[in-house]
Design a protein around this motif. Structure first.
Motif, PDB file in Angstrom:
ATOM      1  N   ILE A  48      -8.011   1.142   8.311  1.00 43.05           N
ATOM      2  CA  ILE A  48      -8.045   2.440   9.019  1.00 43.05           C
ATOM      3  C   ILE A  48      -6.731   2.880   8.672  1.00 43.05           C
ATOM      4  O   ILE A  48      -5.383   2.160   8.855  1.00 43.05           O
ATOM      5  N   ASP A  49      -6.631   4.082   8.053  1.00 44.99           N
ATOM      6  CA  ASP A  49      -5.273   4.817   7.960  1.00 44.99           C
ATOM      7  C   ASP A  49      -5.282   6.026   8.527  1.00 44.99           C
ATOM      8  O   ASP A  49      -6.124   6.687   9.003  1.00 44.99           O
ATOM      9  N   PRO A  50      -4.010   6.537   8.739  1.00 42.78           N
ATOM     10  CA  PRO A  50      -3.779   7.840   9.174  1.00 42.78           C
ATOM     11  C   PRO A  50      -4.340   9.020   8.277  1.00 42.78           C
ATOM     12  O   PRO A  50      -4.148   8.508   6.859  1.00 42.78           O
ATOM     13  N   PRO A 109       0.057  12.162   7.073  1.00 46.08           N
ATOM     14  CA  PRO A 109       0.951  12.899   8.249  1.00 46.08           C
ATOM     15  C   PRO A 109       2.192  12.019   8.498  1.00 46.08           C
ATOM     16  O   PRO A 109       2.116  10.738   8.433  1.00 46.08           O
ATOM     17  N   THR A 110       3.122  12.437   8.915  1.00 41.07           N
ATOM     18  CA  THR A 110       4.393  11.590   9.573  1.00 41.07           C
ATOM     19  C   THR A 110       4.151  11.230  10.736  1.00 41.07           C
ATOM     20  O   THR A 110       3.552  11.699  11.509  1.00 41.07           O
ATOM     21  N   ASP A 136       0.807  -1.059   0.024  1.00 42.42           N
ATOM     22  CA  ASP A 136       0.028   0.183  -0.092  1.00 42.42           C
ATOM     23  C   ASP A 136       0.908   1.221  -0.003  1.00 42.42           C
ATOM     24  O   ASP A 136       1.758   1.459   0.617  1.00 42.42           O
ATOM     25  N   ALA A 137       0.342   2.226  -0.800  1.00 40.25           N
ATOM     26  CA  ALA A 137       1.155   3.554  -0.840  1.00 40.25           C
ATOM     27  C   ALA A 137       0.627   4.457   0.315  1.00 40.25           C
ATOM     28  O   ALA A 137       0.209   5.555   0.105  1.00 40.25           O
ATOM     29  N   VAL A 138       0.862   4.151   1.600  1.00 33.87           N
ATOM     30  CA  VAL A 138       0.596   4.827   2.690  1.00 33.87           C
ATOM     31  C   VAL A 138       1.476   4.329   3.791  1.00 33.87           C
ATOM     32  O   VAL A 138       2.282   3.468   3.728  1.00 33.87           O
ATOM     33  N   PRO A 139       1.915   5.343   4.874  1.00 32.74           N
ATOM     34  CA  PRO A 139       2.832   5.156   5.812  1.00 32.74           C
ATOM     35  C   PRO A 139       2.442   3.603   6.416  1.00 32.74           C
ATOM     36  O   PRO A 139       3.400   2.941   6.774  1.00 32.74           O
ATOM     37  N   MET A 140       1.206   3.692   6.974  1.00 31.22           N
ATOM     38  CA  MET A 140       0.913   2.094   7.753  1.00 31.22           C
ATOM     39  C   MET A 140      -0.734   2.131   7.418  1.00 31.22           C
ATOM     40  O   MET A 140      -1.374   3.441   7.115  1.00 31.22           O
ATOM     41  N   LYS A 185       4.995   4.039   1.484  1.00 30.81           N
ATOM     42  CA  LYS A 185       5.164   5.619   1.374  1.00 30.81           C
ATOM     43  C   LYS A 185       6.206   6.046   2.668  1.00 30.81           C
ATOM     44  O   LYS A 185       5.724   5.605   4.043  1.00 30.81           O
ATOM     45  N   GLY A 186       7.432   6.392   2.230  1.00 31.87           N
ATOM     46  CA  GLY A 186       8.214   6.868   3.171  1.00 31.87           C
ATOM     47  C   GLY A 186       9.112   5.864   3.982  1.00 31.87           C
ATOM     48  O   GLY A 186       9.782   5.994   4.881  1.00 31.87           O
ATOM     49  N   ALA A 187       9.014   4.494   3.384  1.00 31.93           N
ATOM     50  CA  ALA A 187       9.935   3.423   3.856  1.00 31.93           C
ATOM     51  C   ALA A 187      11.211   3.762   3.387  1.00 31.93           C
ATOM     52  O   ALA A 187      11.601   4.212   2.243  1.00 31.93           O
TER      53      ALA A 187
END
Length: 215
Positions: A201-203, A212-213, A131-135, A175-177
């Motif tokens: 659930i995503d930030p 967000p970071t 997934d292209a998200v931080p988590m 994302k951001g890895a």
């Protein structure tokens, strides 16, 4: 127990990329350097069998973004819209979603989160991917759980594992890895025509579309 929430053997470790949590707070292990997936392989909450017995039309579905403190009310609105029956099952479901949302907000370093309750049939996301998200937090509340394994995107892993129904998986996204990720995942193959209910659930993204970071 309903065939829609069949029991399975405990999930075994899959290299250094996986961690196991014995409590909700244990999901914080996603902050450890090599962790890509933290699994809270809890026994399925009682409300999961309640959801399994509902007609498909009564399963709550919603896509919502907002402050974490409003998450329970937002999902309750979805229940009202779908005619999800009131009672102890619905109350426990709402409390669980609120607790998961709060934990995700803390880990994402934000007061806002995005929630998806998807009711699907078939295999909506059959390709192996990251997934292209931080988590991202995933929990299948009806039907077979998300499949995962070590591999490259779009190629089937040699050793495929599956999250249990009601288990919680917290995935590190691309994302951001900093380091290349090992794990990929996908929707599980369909079992007949039974609907599946997935909680995501995503930030929350900010107004520019950026996540967000995390802390």
């Amino acid at each position: 127990m309903s065939a829609l929430v069949a029991e399975q053997a405990p999930i075994e470790e899959l290299g250094e990329a996986t961690r196991f949590a014995s409590t909700l707070s244990g999901l914080r292990a996603i902050r450890e350097g090599s962790a890509e997936l933290v699994i809270w392989d809890r026994p399925a909450p009682d409300y999961v069998s309640w959801l399994a017995a509902l007609p498909e039309a009564r399963l709550p579905r919603r896509r919502w973004q907002g402050e974490t403190r409003h998450a329970s009310a937002a999902i309750e609105e979805a229940c009202e819209a779908c005619g999800t029956p009131e009672g102890i099952g619905r109350d426990c479901f709402l409390l669980d979603v609120a607790a998961l949302a709060s934990t995700m907000a803390e880990l994402g370093g934000t007061s806002e989160i995005e929630i998806r309750l998807d009711v699907t049939q078939g295999q909506p996301c059959p390709r192996w991917h990251r997934d292209a998200v931080p988590m991202r937090l995933l929990s299948t509340l009806r039907g077979p759980g998300t499949e995962f394994g070590v591999g490259s995107q779009h190629e089937e892993p040699r050793d495929i594992r599956r999250l249990g129904c009601g288990a919680v998986g917290l995935l590190r996204g691309a994302k951001g890895a900093i380091a290349p990720l090992q794990l990929v995942h996908r929707s599980p193959p369909a079992i007949g025509r039974a609907p599946r209910l997935l909680l995501v659930i995503d930030p929350a993204r900010d107004e520019t579309g950026r996540e967000p970071t995390g802390s």
